[in-house]
Design a protein around this motif. Structure first.
Motif, PDB file in Angstrom:
ATOM      1  N   UNK A 143      13.223 -31.031  30.532  1.00 45.83           N
ATOM      2  CA  UNK A 143      13.086 -30.575  31.912  1.00 45.83           C
ATOM      3  C   UNK A 143      13.305 -29.085  32.096  1.00 45.83           C
ATOM      4  N   UNK A 144      14.219 -28.528  31.315  1.00 43.34           N
ATOM      5  CA  UNK A 144      14.600 -27.134  31.509  1.00 43.34           C
ATOM      6  C   UNK A 144      13.986 -26.179  30.497  1.00 43.34           C
ATOM      7  N   UNK A 145      13.564 -26.705  29.364  1.00 38.72           N
ATOM      8  CA  UNK A 145      13.135 -25.819  28.286  1.00 38.72           C
ATOM      9  C   UNK A 145      14.368 -25.153  27.701  1.00 38.72           C
ATOM     10  N   UNK A 146      14.197 -23.934  27.247  1.00 39.32           N
ATOM     11  CA  UNK A 146      15.334 -23.203  26.679  1.00 39.32           C
ATOM     12  C   UNK A 146      16.157 -22.615  27.819  1.00 39.32           C
ATOM     13  N   UNK A 147      17.370 -23.112  27.958  1.00 34.02           N
ATOM     14  CA  UNK A 147      18.199 -22.753  29.101  1.00 34.02           C
ATOM     15  C   UNK A 147      19.664 -22.780  28.678  1.00 34.02           C
ATOM     16  N   UNK A 148      20.481 -21.955  29.312  1.00 29.64           N
ATOM     17  CA  UNK A 148      21.908 -21.878  28.990  1.00 29.64           C
ATOM     18  C   UNK A 148      22.593 -23.243  29.107  1.00 29.64           C
ATOM     19  N   UNK A 149      22.244 -24.024  30.133  1.00 25.25           N
ATOM     20  CA  UNK A 149      22.863 -25.347  30.306  1.00 25.25           C
ATOM     21  C   UNK A 149      22.604 -26.247  29.104  1.00 25.25           C
ATOM     22  N   UNK A 150      21.404 -26.133  28.532  1.00 21.61           N
ATOM     23  CA  UNK A 150      21.062 -26.943  27.359  1.00 21.61           C
ATOM     24  C   UNK A 150      21.957 -26.534  26.187  1.00 21.61           C
ATOM     25  N   UNK A 151      22.160 -25.230  26.032  1.00 24.88           N
ATOM     26  CA  UNK A 151      23.023 -24.724  24.955  1.00 24.88           C
ATOM     27  C   UNK A 151      24.431 -25.300  25.110  1.00 24.88           C
ATOM     28  N   UNK A 152      24.963 -25.258  26.324  1.00 23.33           N
ATOM     29  CA  UNK A 152      26.330 -25.739  26.565  1.00 23.33           C
ATOM     30  C   UNK A 152      26.468 -27.222  26.226  1.00 23.33           C
ATOM     31  N   UNK A 153      25.460 -27.995  26.598  1.00 20.63           N
ATOM     32  CA  UNK A 153      25.463 -29.428  26.313  1.00 20.63           C
ATOM     33  C   UNK A 153      25.360 -29.663  24.801  1.00 20.63           C
ATOM     34  N   UNK A 154      24.475 -28.922  24.142  1.00 20.11           N
ATOM     35  CA  UNK A 154      24.313 -29.056  22.688  1.00 20.11           C
ATOM     36  C   UNK A 154      25.615 -28.720  21.953  1.00 20.11           C
ATOM     37  N   UNK A 155      26.328 -27.695  22.436  1.00 19.27           N
ATOM     38  CA  UNK A 155      27.597 -27.310  21.803  1.00 19.27           C
ATOM     39  C   UNK A 155      28.586 -28.479  21.888  1.00 19.27           C
ATOM     40  N   UNK A 156      28.656 -29.110  23.071  1.00 19.01           N
ATOM     41  CA  UNK A 156      29.579 -30.244  23.252  1.00 19.01           C
ATOM     42  C   UNK A 156      29.235 -31.384  22.298  1.00 19.01           C
ATOM     43  N   UNK A 157      27.952 -31.714  22.220  1.00 20.21           N
ATOM     44  CA  UNK A 157      27.514 -32.817  21.352  1.00 20.21           C
ATOM     45  C   UNK A 157      27.790 -32.464  19.888  1.00 20.21           C
ATOM     46  N   UNK A 158      27.473 -31.232  19.497  1.00 18.29           N
ATOM     47  CA  UNK A 158      27.690 -30.799  18.110  1.00 18.29           C
ATOM     48  C   UNK A 158      29.168 -30.865  17.745  1.00 18.29           C
ATOM     49  N   UNK A 159      30.011 -30.444  18.671  1.00 21.86           N
ATOM     50  CA  UNK A 159      31.451 -30.467  18.454  1.00 21.86           C
ATOM     51  C   UNK A 159      31.931 -31.909  18.264  1.00 21.86           C
ATOM     52  N   UNK A 160      31.412 -32.808  19.077  1.00 14.92           N
ATOM     53  CA  UNK A 160      31.787 -34.213  18.981  1.00 14.92           C
ATOM     54  C   UNK A 160      31.316 -34.811  17.652  1.00 14.92           C
ATOM     55  N   UNK A 161      30.100 -34.455  17.233  1.00  8.43           N
ATOM     56  CA  UNK A 161      29.587 -34.947  15.948  1.00  8.43           C
ATOM     57  C   UNK A 161      30.479 -34.474  14.803  1.00  8.43           C
ATOM     58  N   UNK A 162      30.914 -33.218  14.880  1.00  8.23           N
ATOM     59  CA  UNK A 162      31.789 -32.667  13.835  1.00  8.23           C
ATOM     60  C   UNK A 162      33.111 -33.440  13.790  1.00  8.23           C
ATOM     61  N   UNK A 163      33.657 -33.750  14.975  1.00  5.41           N
ATOM     62  CA  UNK A 163      34.918 -34.501  15.033  1.00  5.41           C
ATOM     63  C   UNK A 163      34.760 -35.900  14.434  1.00  5.41           C
ATOM     64  N   UNK A 164      33.532 -36.438  14.511  1.00  8.75           N
ATOM     65  CA  UNK A 164      33.270 -37.760  13.931  1.00  8.75           C
ATOM     66  C   UNK A 164      33.045 -37.673  12.425  1.00  8.75           C
ATOM     67  N   UNK A 165      32.992 -36.436  11.910  1.00  7.64           N
ATOM     68  CA  UNK A 165      32.726 -36.262  10.482  1.00  7.64           C
ATOM     69  C   UNK A 165      31.241 -36.256  10.154  1.00  7.64           C
ATOM     70  N   UNK A 166      30.404 -36.235  11.190  1.00  5.75           N
ATOM     71  CA  UNK A 166      28.937 -36.214  10.983  1.00  5.75           C
ATOM     72  C   UNK A 166      28.500 -34.741  10.948  1.00  5.75           C
TER      73      UNK A 166
ATOM     74  N   UNK B 194      26.530 -32.805   8.968  1.00  5.44           N
ATOM     75  CA  UNK B 194      25.139 -32.349   8.846  1.00  5.44           C
ATOM     76  C   UNK B 194      24.437 -32.391  10.195  1.00  5.44           C
ATOM     77  N   UNK B 195      24.639 -33.499  10.922  1.00  4.19           N
ATOM     78  CA  UNK B 195      24.046 -33.620  12.257  1.00  4.19           C
ATOM     79  C   UNK B 195      24.604 -32.553  13.194  1.00  4.19           C
ATOM     80  N   UNK B 196      25.912 -32.320  13.065  1.00  3.16           N
ATOM     81  CA  UNK B 196      26.584 -31.332  13.893  1.00  3.16           C
ATOM     82  C   UNK B 196      25.996 -29.940  13.655  1.00  3.16           C
ATOM     83  N   UNK B 197      25.877 -29.559  12.396  1.00  3.99           N
ATOM     84  CA  UNK B 197      25.352 -28.227  12.061  1.00  3.99           C
ATOM     85  C   UNK B 197      23.903 -28.077  12.521  1.00  3.99           C
ATOM     86  N   UNK B 198      23.146 -29.167  12.425  1.00  6.46           N
ATOM     87  CA  UNK B 198      21.750 -29.146  12.889  1.00  6.46           C
ATOM     88  C   UNK B 198      21.705 -28.842  14.393  1.00  6.46           C
ATOM     89  N   UNK B 199      22.604 -29.491  15.122  1.00  7.35           N
ATOM     90  CA  UNK B 199      22.689 -29.309  16.574  1.00  7.35           C
ATOM     91  C   UNK B 199      23.120 -27.875  16.928  1.00  7.35           C
TER      92      UNK B 199
END
Length: 155
Positions: free
Chosen positions: A46-69, A71-76
């Motif tokens: 919906x937004x394309x490349x947007x700051x809000x998308x970055x913020x959301x991606x950071x949260x998801x990536x951080x959570x993936x890292x905490x789960x020990x995932x 590779x997925x985290x670094x990709x994000x």
């Protein structure tokens, strides 16, 4: 457009997933986490490349890292950096956080490859450059980065 509260809704789901994971409800946590990822995809569509998308991606990536995932985290994290590069402006503190988080993910790789550590230090160095652009002196930047590294090691 997209619903105004969508980034908050995604962040909320990430928090809910964390709580349930801590309580041992791993299946439920996984489904809530997946929901957050789907919403993040919709947000980006919906937004394309947007700051809000970055913020959301950071949260998801951080959570993936905490789960020990990691590779997925670094990709994000890398996807979020790609978006950052396409933007005219992004608050440097978020770029700094991406580098710090990526470095920590690299440092916590189980197999302890030498390359991961080299990459981690390169990422800390990038974080230092960003911090230097935000701070009045390189000493401030160094102190801030060292503090972040210390805090994340204790986390």
């Amino acid at each position: 457009g997209y619903p105004k509260g969508m980034p908050g809704a995604i962040g909320g789901r990430i928090q809910i997933a964390r709580v349930h994971r801590r309580m041992g409800n791993t299946e439920y946590a996984k489904s809530v986490h997946s929901e957050a990822c789907e919403l993040a995809s919709e947000l980006r569509a919906g937004l394309g490349n947007h700051e809000d998308v970055v913020l959301v991606y950071i949260e998801i990536a951080s959570d993936l890292a905490k789960q020990g995932r990691l590779d997925e985290s670094l990709k994000m994290y890398n996807q979020s950096l790609d978006i950052v590069r396409s933007l005219d402006y992004m608050d440097p503190k978020y770029i700094w956080r991406i580098y710090i988080d990526m470095a920590n993910a690299r440092m916590s790789q189980e197999d302890d490859h030498y390359n991961d550590h080299v990459e981690a230090f390169e990422l800390f160095d990038k974080a230092l450059e960003v911090a230097a652009s935000m701070c009045s002196s390189r000493e401030d930047a160094l102190a801030t980065t060292i503090l972040a590294k210390t805090l994340t090691e204790k986390a």
